[in-house]
Design a protein around this motif. Structure first.
Motif, PDB file in Angstrom:
ATOM      1  N   GLN A 258       0.862  -1.178   0.000  1.00  9.06           N
ATOM      2  CA  GLN A 258       0.000   0.000   0.000  1.00  9.06           C
ATOM      3  C   GLN A 258       0.902   1.232   0.000  1.00  9.06           C
ATOM      4  O   GLN A 258       1.541   1.520   1.006  1.00  9.06           O
ATOM      5  N   VAL A 259       0.935   1.925  -1.108  1.00  3.84           N
ATOM      6  CA  VAL A 259       1.846   3.047  -1.252  1.00  3.84           C
ATOM      7  C   VAL A 259       1.093   4.370  -1.157  1.00  3.84           C
ATOM      8  O   VAL A 259       0.178   4.625  -1.932  1.00  3.84           O
ATOM      9  N   CYS A 260       1.498   5.188  -0.203  1.00  8.26           N
ATOM     10  CA  CYS A 260       1.027   6.572  -0.162  1.00  8.26           C
ATOM     11  C   CYS A 260       1.949   7.352  -1.088  1.00  8.26           C
ATOM     12  O   CYS A 260       3.158   7.114  -1.114  1.00  8.26           O
ATOM     13  N   TYR A 261       1.399   8.267  -1.844  1.00  2.00           N
ATOM     14  CA  TYR A 261       2.205   9.040  -2.792  1.00  2.00           C
ATOM     15  C   TYR A 261       1.593  10.417  -2.947  1.00  2.00           C
ATOM     16  O   TYR A 261       0.513  10.708  -2.430  1.00  2.00           O
ATOM     17  N   CYS A 262       2.304  11.266  -3.659  1.00  6.47           N
ATOM     18  CA  CYS A 262       1.774  12.576  -3.999  1.00  6.47           C
ATOM     19  C   CYS A 262       2.066  12.830  -5.473  1.00  6.47           C
ATOM     20  O   CYS A 262       2.803  12.075  -6.110  1.00  6.47           O
ATOM     21  N   TYR A 263       1.486  13.898  -5.991  1.00  5.35           N
ATOM     22  CA  TYR A 263       1.714  14.281  -7.377  1.00  5.35           C
ATOM     23  C   TYR A 263       2.693  15.447  -7.445  1.00  5.35           C
ATOM     24  O   TYR A 263       2.728  16.298  -6.544  1.00  5.35           O
ATOM     25  N   GLU A 264       3.456  15.480  -8.509  1.00  9.28           N
ATOM     26  CA  GLU A 264       4.489  16.501  -8.681  1.00  9.28           C
ATOM     27  C   GLU A 264       3.937  17.918  -8.714  1.00  9.28           C
ATOM     28  O   GLU A 264       4.636  18.864  -8.353  1.00  9.28           O
ATOM     29  N   ASP A 265       2.687  18.093  -9.114  1.00  2.00           N
ATOM     30  CA  ASP A 265       2.125  19.438  -9.218  1.00  2.00           C
ATOM     31  C   ASP A 265       1.345  19.867  -7.973  1.00  2.00           C
ATOM     32  O   ASP A 265       0.748  20.932  -7.948  1.00  2.00           O
ATOM     33  N   GLU A 266       1.405  19.054  -6.915  1.00  2.00           N
ATOM     34  CA  GLU A 266       0.716  19.413  -5.670  1.00  2.00           C
ATOM     35  C   GLU A 266       1.498  20.474  -4.908  1.00  2.00           C
ATOM     36  O   GLU A 266       2.723  20.572  -5.010  1.00  2.00           O
ATOM     37  N   ASP A 267       0.777  21.221  -4.105  1.00  2.00           N
ATOM     38  CA  ASP A 267       1.357  22.261  -3.274  1.00  2.00           C
ATOM     39  C   ASP A 267       2.108  21.638  -2.095  1.00  2.00           C
ATOM     40  O   ASP A 267       1.626  20.683  -1.482  1.00  2.00           O
ATOM     41  N   VAL A 268       3.277  22.182  -1.780  1.00  2.00           N
ATOM     42  CA  VAL A 268       4.112  21.674  -0.691  1.00  2.00           C
ATOM     43  C   VAL A 268       3.349  21.648   0.628  1.00  2.00           C
ATOM     44  O   VAL A 268       3.408  20.662   1.372  1.00  2.00           O
ATOM     45  N   GLU A 269       2.625  22.702   0.926  1.00  2.00           N
ATOM     46  CA  GLU A 269       1.872  22.765   2.195  1.00  2.00           C
ATOM     47  C   GLU A 269       0.865  21.628   2.288  1.00  2.00           C
ATOM     48  O   GLU A 269       0.728  21.001   3.340  1.00  2.00           O
ATOM     49  N   GLN A 270       0.161  21.346   1.210  1.00  2.00           N
ATOM     50  CA  GLN A 270      -0.837  20.276   1.213  1.00  2.00           C
ATOM     51  C   GLN A 270      -0.176  18.916   1.393  1.00  2.00           C
ATOM     52  O   GLN A 270      -0.660  18.063   2.134  1.00  2.00           O
ATOM     53  N   VAL A 271       0.933  18.696   0.709  1.00  2.00           N
ATOM     54  CA  VAL A 271       1.638  17.421   0.832  1.00  2.00           C
ATOM     55  C   VAL A 271       2.157  17.240   2.261  1.00  2.00           C
ATOM     56  O   VAL A 271       2.049  16.150   2.830  1.00  2.00           O
ATOM     57  N   CYS A 272       2.684  18.299   2.857  1.00  2.00           N
ATOM     58  CA  CYS A 272       3.142  18.219   4.253  1.00  2.00           C
ATOM     59  C   CYS A 272       1.990  17.853   5.175  1.00  2.00           C
ATOM     60  O   CYS A 272       2.143  17.004   6.062  1.00  2.00           O
ATOM     61  N   HIS A 273       0.848  18.466   4.953  1.00  2.00           N
ATOM     62  CA  HIS A 273      -0.339  18.157   5.750  1.00  2.00           C
ATOM     63  C   HIS A 273      -0.689  16.670   5.599  1.00  2.00           C
ATOM     64  O   HIS A 273      -0.970  15.986   6.588  1.00  2.00           O
ATOM     65  N   ASN A 274      -0.637  16.168   4.386  1.00  2.00           N
ATOM     66  CA  ASN A 274      -0.929  14.753   4.134  1.00  2.00           C
ATOM     67  C   ASN A 274       0.115  13.841   4.768  1.00  2.00           C
ATOM     68  O   ASN A 274      -0.230  12.774   5.291  1.00  2.00           O
ATOM     69  N   MET A 275       1.391  14.237   4.727  1.00  2.00           N
ATOM     70  CA  MET A 275       2.448  13.443   5.346  1.00  2.00           C
ATOM     71  C   MET A 275       2.204  13.312   6.845  1.00  2.00           C
ATOM     72  O   MET A 275       2.414  12.245   7.422  1.00  2.00           O
ATOM     73  N   VAL A 276       1.746  14.370   7.466  1.00  4.12           N
ATOM     74  CA  VAL A 276       1.424  14.325   8.886  1.00  4.12           C
ATOM     75  C   VAL A 276       0.259  13.366   9.121  1.00  4.12           C
ATOM     76  O   VAL A 276       0.309  12.515  10.015  1.00  4.12           O
TER      77      VAL A 276
END
Length: 136
Positions: A74-92
């Motif tokens: 089960q891989v969590c991932y993000c997209y290259e065009d996502e905003d850094v703040e949103q990805v950080c929120h998701n990482m948390v």
């Protein structure tokens, strides 16, 4: 700021049929603790040094066991065009210190880690580290 601006693009990749010995050697050579696992042109998992230790060695698997036997499918991932703040929120939210980065065609294009955030977006990284490191 977008993830593509801070991600690492020199990503090492393992395959499900690769031996744990080879994956561990790659981690050692590159001084990394996680490697995306790909099959063909698709991301199918992640293998970490912890996977090798807990799902491999602790369960009696040797260095000739395969990455596919111990990887996290089960891989969590993000997209290259996502905003850094949103990805950080998701990482948390998912308690992850590193995420594979995909393009919109779901092809691996990089990896983003707390270290990348620390170098280029230090305030964001501080919040992410604090949130990821909290115990439930």
């Amino acid at each position: 700021m977008r993830i593509q601006e801070i991600m690492s693009t020199n990503v090492k990749l393992a395959t499900p049929d690769q031996k744990l010995r080879e994956a561990a050697r790659l981690m050692s050579e590159c001084d990394i603790g996680a490697i995306p696992v790909g099959q063909g042109d698709r991301l199918v998992g992640m293998i970490t040094d912890r996977d090798i230790t807990i799902r491999g060695v602790a369960e009696g698997r040797g260095p000739d066991a395969t990455v596919g036997e111990v990887m996290t499918p089960q891989v969590c991932y993000c997209y290259e065009d996502e905003d850094v703040e949103q990805v950080c929120h998701n990482m948390v939210n998912v308690q992850m210190r590193r995420l594979p980065v995909l393009n919109r065609e779901k092809r691996l294009v990089g990896i983003v880690a707390l270290g990348d955030l620390a170098v280029r977006a230090s305030a964001t990284a501080g919040r992410a580290l604090s949130g990821i490191s909290q115990r439930d």
